[in-house]
Design an enzyme around this catalytic site. Structure first.
Site, PDB file in Angstrom:
ATOM      1  N   ASP A  58       0.824  -1.200   0.000  1.00  0.00           N
ATOM      2  CA  ASP A  58       0.000   0.000   0.000  1.00  0.00           C
ATOM      3  C   ASP A  58       0.864   1.258   0.000  1.00  0.00           C
ATOM      4  O   ASP A  58       1.875   1.329   0.702  1.00  0.00           O
ATOM      5  CB  ASP A  58      -0.885  -0.016   1.252  1.00  0.00           C
ATOM      6  CG  ASP A  58      -1.895   1.108   1.286  1.00  0.00           C
ATOM      7  OD1 ASP A  58      -2.693   1.217   0.348  1.00  0.00           O
ATOM      8  OD2 ASP A  58      -1.887   1.877   2.264  1.00  0.00           O
ATOM      9  N   GLU A  77       1.292  -0.361  -5.133  1.00  0.00           N
ATOM     10  CA  GLU A  77       0.412   0.763  -5.467  1.00  0.00           C
ATOM     11  C   GLU A  77       1.306   1.984  -5.620  1.00  0.00           C
ATOM     12  O   GLU A  77       1.732   2.581  -4.631  1.00  0.00           O
ATOM     13  CB  GLU A  77      -0.624   0.985  -4.362  1.00  0.00           C
ATOM     14  CG  GLU A  77      -1.558   2.154  -4.660  1.00  0.00           C
ATOM     15  CD  GLU A  77      -2.382   2.584  -3.450  1.00  0.00           C
ATOM     16  OE1 GLU A  77      -3.491   3.090  -3.657  1.00  0.00           O
ATOM     17  OE2 GLU A  77      -1.902   2.427  -2.308  1.00  0.00           O
TER      18      GLU A  77
END
Length: 557
Positions: free
Chosen positions: A206, A251
């Site tokens: 993330d 990401e």
């Protein structure tokens, strides 16, 4: 000749990824919250769809102020969802059905309820103080750096107890970890090692750029972050030592030229989501002009052999359009989210694909045909395979995180709990479970579910789509994208019409005359003339895929 064995060595380059949130997938015990036991009950559903990699959104203990992305314990399991035994049973069952399992790795921040942060606030000399980033001087205006500008007016928050400010790129209840601290980096490695031992096959990492950010660091911390990508290399090296076939899927929403830094020489991330191409795809769809999408695909930089782009048309967050110009963004808003309630943060959309294209099945299928035919590894967000809609009354990103719609029964078959007890209400109105659900579509040969399942089967049986080189084919229509993907002696040709008008598309392929183009979506064949030319007819929003057979050399997939 191609070496098919390479597709298992680098399994992520031809995987089909399916992202889901355990708490909204299936409730097995009737408490209104999805759980791991419910997910296990639906593993065969995912296997029948053709999923090969299951991506789990956070299932860790959490105050749940950010849908699980505010973690209190990186080693735990939210007791509402199950326990470690349930996780192990899920992983074992998924692997028996041919699926790998990856989960979110949240190493940028914790919840403010995490024991580390609670301890860090006790005093300035607490051993956990340096697990986070603090400053004693009043910070400047950082409103332009807030990820959620509707909720936060900057990235520093004052702590009255210790009279200093702490850093948070996201919400103020999610303090950023100080990854320059060797103890924090050691903790991250232990978390990775723990879940690998339980059978996890890798991690979706993330907010990677924020994790490597050095805002607010000084002294030894700043020195430790002098080469921030070294930390990512160390994570990759640790992961590979513990599990040679485990992956890091990042990401990284930055321009293509910056994304290359996160691949490096194949020593950092294995995969990254291609946010730029996704955004240009929506601009092309809004304009009915393949130009922006073509431009993005051709601008993709060369990446190491064992790295890969992950393609998507919808994910669990807002449909961000931040890499478009303001004028381009307004074009997409006008086409797919003209009402303010459909937009988010001034940069994205809180909508799913079918409502954006007014439910036109031709356009919906065009979008997913593009997803699976473009070079890369396709990623689906749960419910896309049946054409779920969004709940615009839900706050922010929660609009697309509604319960999975299994049947036309009460609560869409998600839970037997009273509607008031559900973790979120099902999508209302025309995209509700009575109209859109897996039960009906699995029994309808012409449904979107069966169409997506067919695309998955074609993608999996043609590894050139994940591994091959990409080429745009010349043709005269700006509304049309014609391309081929080549891997050694294997070639797939795909043609997509982004407009509602029919077109005859002349192509000239660099293949021997008399080659056969066998349709992968219907029962038809075309033979090229002596110079490799062929003409293909496309309906409005039409699409066609072909497998190329050289003369007198028919081959199975």
């Amino acid at each position: 000749m191609t070496r098919i064995t390479e597709t298992s060595d680098q399994w992520w380059k031809t995987a089909v990824i399916y992202c889901l949130d355990v708490e909204t997938f299936l409730d097995s015990d009737g408490d209104g919250v999805g759980d791991i036991a419910g997910l296990v009950e639906r593993i065969d559903y995912l296997a029948e769809l053709g999923v090969t990699c299951l991506w789990l959104m956070p299932f860790y203990p959490t105050p749940d102020r950010d849908d699980g992305y505010d973690v209190m314990d990186f080693y735990g399991v939210d007791q509402r969802l199950g326990n470690h035994g349930d996780v192990v049973e899920l992983i074992r069952t998924a692997k028996d059905r041919g699926m790998r399992v990856i989960t979110d790795l949240l190493i940028n921040h914790t919840s403010d309820q995490h024991p580390w942060f609670k301890a860090s606030r006790k005093s300035k000399d607490n051993p956990f103080r340096d697990y986070y980033v603090w400053r004693s001087d009043t910070p400047p205006d950082t409103s332009d750096m807030a990820v959620f500008p509707d909720k936060e007016d900057g990235i520093w928050t004052y702590d009255e107890r210790t009279e200093e400010w702490y850093l948070h790129h996201f919400y103020s209840h999610q303090p950023d970890l100080n990854v320059a601290n060797p103890k924090v980096r050691d903790e991250i490695m232990k978390v990775i090692g723990f879940w690998l031992e339980l059978g996890i096959d890798g991690f979706r990492v993330d907010a990677v750029p924020f994790f490597l950010e050095d805002v607010g660091m000084s002294g030894q911390d700043a020195d430790a972050m002098a080469e921030p990508h070294d930390h990512l290399k160390n994570i990759r090296a640790f992961l590979s030592r513990r599990r040679g076939d485990a992956i890091l899927l990042g990401e990284v929403n930055v321009p293509h030229e910056e994304q290359v830094k996160y691949f490096a020489d194949g020593q950092q991330l294995h995969m990254m989501f291609d946010f730029v191409t996704m955004q240009k795809l929506y601009l092309s769809l809004a304009r009915a002009d393949a130009g922006p999408l073509t431009e993005a695909l051709l601008a993709r930089p060369q990446i190491p052999e064992d790295c890969q782009w992950a393609t998507f048309v919808r994910n669990h967050d807002e449909l961000t359009l931040d890499k478009l110009t303001e004028e381009e963004r307004q074009e997409v808003f006008a086409a797919f989210g003209p009402e303010e309630r459909m937009q988010l943060y001034g940069r994205g959309l809180k909508r799913r694909v079918p409502p954006m294209v007014d439910g036109d099945p031709r356009r919906v299928r065009l979008v997913y045909s593009l997803l699976f035919s473009l070079p890369g590894t396709p990623s689906l967000f749960y419910g896309e395979e049946i054409g779920m809609g969004e709940d615009l009354e839900a706050e922010g990103r929660m609009a697309v995180r509604t319960p999975m719609q299994w049947s036309p029964e009460k609560n869409g078959g998600f839970s037997t709990a009273p509607p008031s007890k559900l973790v979120a209400r099902p999508v209302p109105d025309g995209y509700g479970p009575q109209f859109v659900n897996a039960w009906d579509q699995m029994r309808d040969h012409d449904s979107l579910w069966n169409f997506v399942r067919h695309l998955v089967q074609i993608y999996r049986s043609h590894p050139e789509l994940g591994r091959g080189s990409f080429q745009v084919l010349d043709q005269p229509h700006p509304e049309v994208l014609a391309h081929c993907v080549t891997w050694e002696d294997r070639i797939v040709v795909a043609v997509h019409n982004l407009s509602g008008d029919a077109h005859a598309v002349p192509l000239r392929l660099d293949i021997p005359g008399g080659s056969v183009l066998e349709s992968l979506l219907s029962r038809e064949e075309h033979e090229t003339d002596d110079d490799g030319a062929v003409q293909l007819d496309l309906d409005g929003y039409g699409y066609r895929w072909f497998h190329v057979h050289p003369p007198h050399k028919l081959r199975l997939p």
